[in-house]
Design an enzyme around this catalytic site. Structure first.
Site, PDB file in Angstrom:
ATOM      1  N   GLY A 263       0.819  -1.199   0.000  1.00 24.06           N
ATOM      2  CA  GLY A 263       0.000   0.000   0.000  1.00 24.06           C
ATOM      3  C   GLY A 263       0.848   1.243   0.000  1.00 24.06           C
ATOM      4  O   GLY A 263       2.045   1.210   0.334  1.00 24.06           O
ATOM      5  N   ASN A 265       2.230   5.044   1.080  1.00 24.79           N
ATOM      6  CA  ASN A 265       2.557   5.633   2.380  1.00 24.79           C
ATOM      7  C   ASN A 265       1.311   6.237   3.005  1.00 24.79           C
ATOM      8  O   ASN A 265       0.547   6.950   2.351  1.00 24.79           O
ATOM      9  CB  ASN A 265       3.609   6.731   2.221  1.00 24.79           C
ATOM     10  CG  ASN A 265       4.954   6.195   1.785  1.00 24.79           C
ATOM     11  OD1 ASN A 265       5.572   6.721   0.876  1.00 24.79           O
ATOM     12  ND2 ASN A 265       5.427   5.136   2.405  1.00 24.79           N
ATOM     13  N   GLY A 266       1.084   5.941   4.284  1.00 23.27           N
ATOM     14  CA  GLY A 266      -0.080   6.464   4.977  1.00 23.27           C
ATOM     15  C   GLY A 266      -1.335   5.649   4.797  1.00 23.27           C
ATOM     16  O   GLY A 266      -2.401   6.037   5.282  1.00 23.27           O
ATOM     17  N   SER A 267      -1.227   4.493   4.133  1.00 26.73           N
ATOM     18  CA  SER A 267      -2.420   3.677   3.915  1.00 26.73           C
ATOM     19  C   SER A 267      -2.772   2.825   5.131  1.00 26.73           C
ATOM     20  O   SER A 267      -3.847   2.224   5.160  1.00 26.73           O
ATOM     21  CB  SER A 267      -2.231   2.779   2.688  1.00 26.73           C
ATOM     22  OG  SER A 267      -1.113   1.914   2.852  1.00 26.73           O
ATOM     23  N   GLY A 268      -1.871   2.744   6.121  1.00 24.48           N
ATOM     24  CA  GLY A 268      -2.194   2.042   7.358  1.00 24.48           C
ATOM     25  C   GLY A 268      -1.477   0.731   7.563  1.00 24.48           C
ATOM     26  O   GLY A 268      -1.899  -0.083   8.395  1.00 24.48           O
ATOM     27  N   LYS A 269      -0.374   0.501   6.865  1.00 24.40           N
ATOM     28  CA  LYS A 269       0.333  -0.779   6.988  1.00 24.40           C
ATOM     29  C   LYS A 269       0.879  -0.985   8.398  1.00 24.40           C
ATOM     30  O   LYS A 269       0.676  -2.046   9.005  1.00 24.40           O
ATOM     31  CB  LYS A 269       1.468  -0.847   5.950  1.00 24.40           C
ATOM     32  CG  LYS A 269       0.995  -0.745   4.515  1.00 24.40           C
ATOM     33  CD  LYS A 269       2.123  -0.931   3.532  1.00 24.40           C
ATOM     34  CE  LYS A 269       3.196   0.112   3.665  1.00 24.40           C
ATOM     35  NZ  LYS A 269       2.708   1.478   3.375  1.00 24.40           N
ATOM     36  N   GLU A 377       8.581  -4.070   6.821  1.00 25.62           N
ATOM     37  CA  GLU A 377       9.551  -3.454   5.926  1.00 25.62           C
ATOM     38  C   GLU A 377      10.986  -3.726   6.378  1.00 25.62           C
ATOM     39  O   GLU A 377      11.811  -2.812   6.478  1.00 25.62           O
ATOM     40  CB  GLU A 377       9.293  -1.948   5.805  1.00 25.62           C
ATOM     41  CG  GLU A 377       7.944  -1.623   5.191  1.00 25.62           C
ATOM     42  CD  GLU A 377       7.811  -0.171   4.790  1.00 25.62           C
ATOM     43  OE1 GLU A 377       8.793   0.384   4.250  1.00 25.62           O
ATOM     44  OE2 GLU A 377       6.734   0.403   5.001  1.00 25.62           O
TER      45      GLU A 377
END
Length: 674
Positions: A263, A265-269, A377
């Site tokens: 996803g 950046n900022g999508s909530g991973k 990550e």
């Protein structure tokens, strides 16, 4: 415990300075702050551990005075932090200080009763001092009477009148010394406690607004059972945020699955990782058969992005079993062999590369025999060889163990090795992932069309700890020139000296040999002209909010909202992020906030250490286009240190290759790659 160790060191440093440096006793007040913060955020045992650790350090360096200073800081800071955490006020502090004063007074009284010879020595000393003072007053009175002048006569009468009361007061105090000791203890501790409360409570009020939003939760006790887990309409919003960090999601994870989560950046991973590790969602349900059991046997283990923050043991074999309960039987050699670290059990963890540290972190997680392993990550900060080794380890875990793996990644090759991919991107059009490319070979100087040299290195070498038994060479005989408008990629494996080279160019450290020049002057004198974005972006962000950070880095007023928004837009960040707290950003967003502030300063040279790590594919492409335009149109000199090479050919037409601190020639690099 890690927080306790850091706070103990800070408090001990304050105590040592206060004791050793003349007239610096006021520094001891600063020691209350780390202890207060520790008690404010964590349990009492963290404060006790820090107090004894800091006390031991201070005692070894500064003696008993240093030890007592740490203990006083721990008491005042701990009392204030605990009272603040429980929502109480000054009356609670007053009552606690009276109880502490009585307890301390009774302790001293009991000790003096048992140590009779010490008590008599103290009493004799007090009596001698009082007698001496009374006799001095009497002698002074006789001398003033002998002068015979009226003002001196009045003073003589006053001094003579104090001699007997001094003897009487001291005699009364020694007769009823237990009451005097207890009373003095109560009064002094009460005064110190209230002063400490008045000062420290204001500091903690400021820290209250800095939530540790990405902190893993303390697991609830219970029988481990993190799998299978079902998320139904789960969403999460951080305290004080205006938007959800994780949009509503439905997700099932069964035993034996290897799932890749992708996803933008900022999508909530990372938020999804926190929910699976035990944090309660804002809404929706998370159903498991048992407890998350974070870090416990048969529970959940997490491996994070920065390996240095997860490796605690000084020896490889010790780190694998760090934190496990006594008596737990672990085949350390077999685990090290599984993660590709066979025969390295006796190695010092300080000598491991980034990829080796990450594999060691995986081994430590596997030592818990987890049912669910979350890898957030884990390959973004290591070189290509380290990535390949980590991917080989992670992709085979579900075949070798009865467990599931949740891998958060931006890289297409890593996601393809999973059983299935879960994308958190809101738009189906924003599902592009970061690709991979072969390592570029070193290239010679390009045509500069008469551009002036900006960075000049002449036989630069650097040695950490030079002149000590721990000296370690980082760079050897480095020579090159970077001209105005150049784009240079510096490549090399972990530990090859890339970051050291960047720090010297930025003027942050001085080489031990050779000359490093920026615009014809020593690099150390030109730090304002060279902007550097560090590898660990979070450590470079010093303000609590995005707008404050960008304005501070760029040097304009944070009230200039239009300039803040324009700076954010240049790096692909929405204007709505301007008022967001730094700790509510993802790692990729933090990296772009740093870059926004640096670009707004219009630097002469921009050095980027791993600028693409943790940034999604679309924003990687946008950043590279922006930097390439700036380089060509404004003459900005760009130096990039990166393990990612996709799309860099336009920004960096020139490549320098470092190997073990030595700059390879173009022919040597091409021969190695072939």
């Amino acid at each position: 415990m890690a927080q306790a160790a850091v706070m103990a060191a800070l408090c001990a440093a304050c105590a040592v300075i206060a004791v050793v440096v003349p007239f610096a006793q006021g520094i001891s007040l600063l020691g209350m702050v780390p202890m207060g913060l520790l008690a404010y955020r964590y349990r009492l045992r963290a404060l006790i551990s820090a107090a004894f650790a800091g006390g031991a350090i201070a005692f070894l360096v500064a003696g008993l005075g240093g030890f007592m200073t740490v203990m006083i800081c721990a008491y005042i800071g701990g009392l204030t932090g605990i009272v603040k955490r429980k929502g109480r006020g000054a009356f609670t502090v007053l009552g606690a200080s009276i109880v502490a004063g009585v307890a301390f007074g009774l302790f001293v009284t009991t000790a003096l009763l048992g140590l009779s010879r010490l008590r008599l020595l103290i009493f004799d000393t007090i009596t001698a001092n009082a007698t001496g003072l009374a006799r001095f007053n009497e002698a002074a009175a006789r001398f003033l009477d002998w002068i015979g002048v009226a003002p001196f006569t009045w003073l003589a009468d006053g001094l003579a009148a104090t001699a007997d009361p001094i003897r009487d007061i001291v005699a009364w105090g020694l007769r009823y010394w237990p009451l005097l000791v207890i009373g003095y203890a109560v009064f002094s501790i009460m005064v110190v406690s209230m002063i400490g409360w008045w000062v420290l409570s204001r500091v903690l009020e400021q820290l209250r607004g800095i939530p540790d939003v990405h902190k893993l939760e303390t697991p609830e006790p219970g029988t481990p059972g993190p799998l299978p887990v079902q998320l139904r309409d789960v969403r999460f919003r951080y305290p004080g945020a205006e938007h959800d960090a994780l949009a509503p999601i439905d997700l099932d994870i069964n035993v034996g699955e290897h799932i890749a989560v992708t996803g933008a950046n900022g999508s909530g991973k990372t938020t999804l990782m926190l929910l699976l590790a035990g944090r309660e969602p804002t809404s929706g349900t998370v159903a498991r058969p048992g407890a998350v059991a974070l870090g416990e046997a048969d529970g959940t283990s997490v491996v994070l992005q920065h390996p240095e923050s997860q490796v605690l043991g000084t020896r490889v074999a010790d780190d694998v079993v760090w934190g496990l309960p006594p008596g737990r039987d672990v085949d350390v050699d077999a685990l090290l062999d599984e993660v590709g670290l066979a025969g390295m059990g006796e190695r010092d963890t300080g000598g491991l590369s980034g990829g080796e540290l990450q594999r060691l972190a995986v081994a430590g997680a596997l030592a818990r025999n987890p049912s669910l392993l979350i890898a957030d990550e884990v390959t973004s900060m290591v070189d290509q060889a380290g990535r390949d080794a980590l991917l080989e380890v992670l992709s085979g875990l579900t075949r070798r163990h009865s467990m599931s793996v949740l891998q958060i990644t931006h890289y297409a090759g890593e996601a393809e090795s999973a059983d299935r991919i879960v994308s958190l991107s809101e738009s189906r059009d924003n599902t592009e992932m970061v690709g991979t490319a072969v390592v570029p070979s070193a290239t010679g100087a390009v045509d500069h069309n008469g551009a002036a040299p900006v960075i000049e290195f002449d036989r630069v070498s650097h040695e950490y700890g030079a002149g000590t038994p721990w000296a370690k060479s980082a760079l050897r005989d480095i020579s090159f020139t970077v001209h105005e408008g150049d784009g240079v990629l510096i490549h090399g494996g972990n530990g090859s000296g890339k970051s050291t080279l960047a720090w010297i160019m930025a003027g942050l450290i001085t080489p031990t040999a050779g000359t490093a020049m920026v615009d014809g002057k020593p690099a150390g004198d030109q730090s304002g002209a060279v902007a550097v974005a560090f590898q660990a972006a979070r450590l470079q962000l010093l303000r609590p909010r995005v707008d404050l950070e960008v304005a501070s880095a760029a040097g304009f007023s944070p009230g200039d909202h239009d300039r803040v928004v324009a700076a954010l837009a240049r790096v692909g960040l929405d204007a709505s992020l301007a008022r967001r707290r730094i700790d509510q950003l993802s790692g990729g967003q933090m990296r772009r906030v740093v870059l926004a502030g640096l670009l707004a300063r219009s630097p002469r040279v921009l050095i980027l250490d791993e600028p693409l790590a943790g940034v999604d594919a679309a924003n990687q492409r946008n950043l590279l286009v922006l930097l390439e335009e700036l380089r060509r149109e404004t003459g900005l000199t760009v130096v990039v240190i990166s393990h990612d090479f996709v799309g860099l050919e336009g920004l960096c037409p020139r490549t320098l290759h470092l190997r073990a601190g030595v700059l390879e020639s173009a022919s040597e690099s091409a021969k190695e790659l072939s």
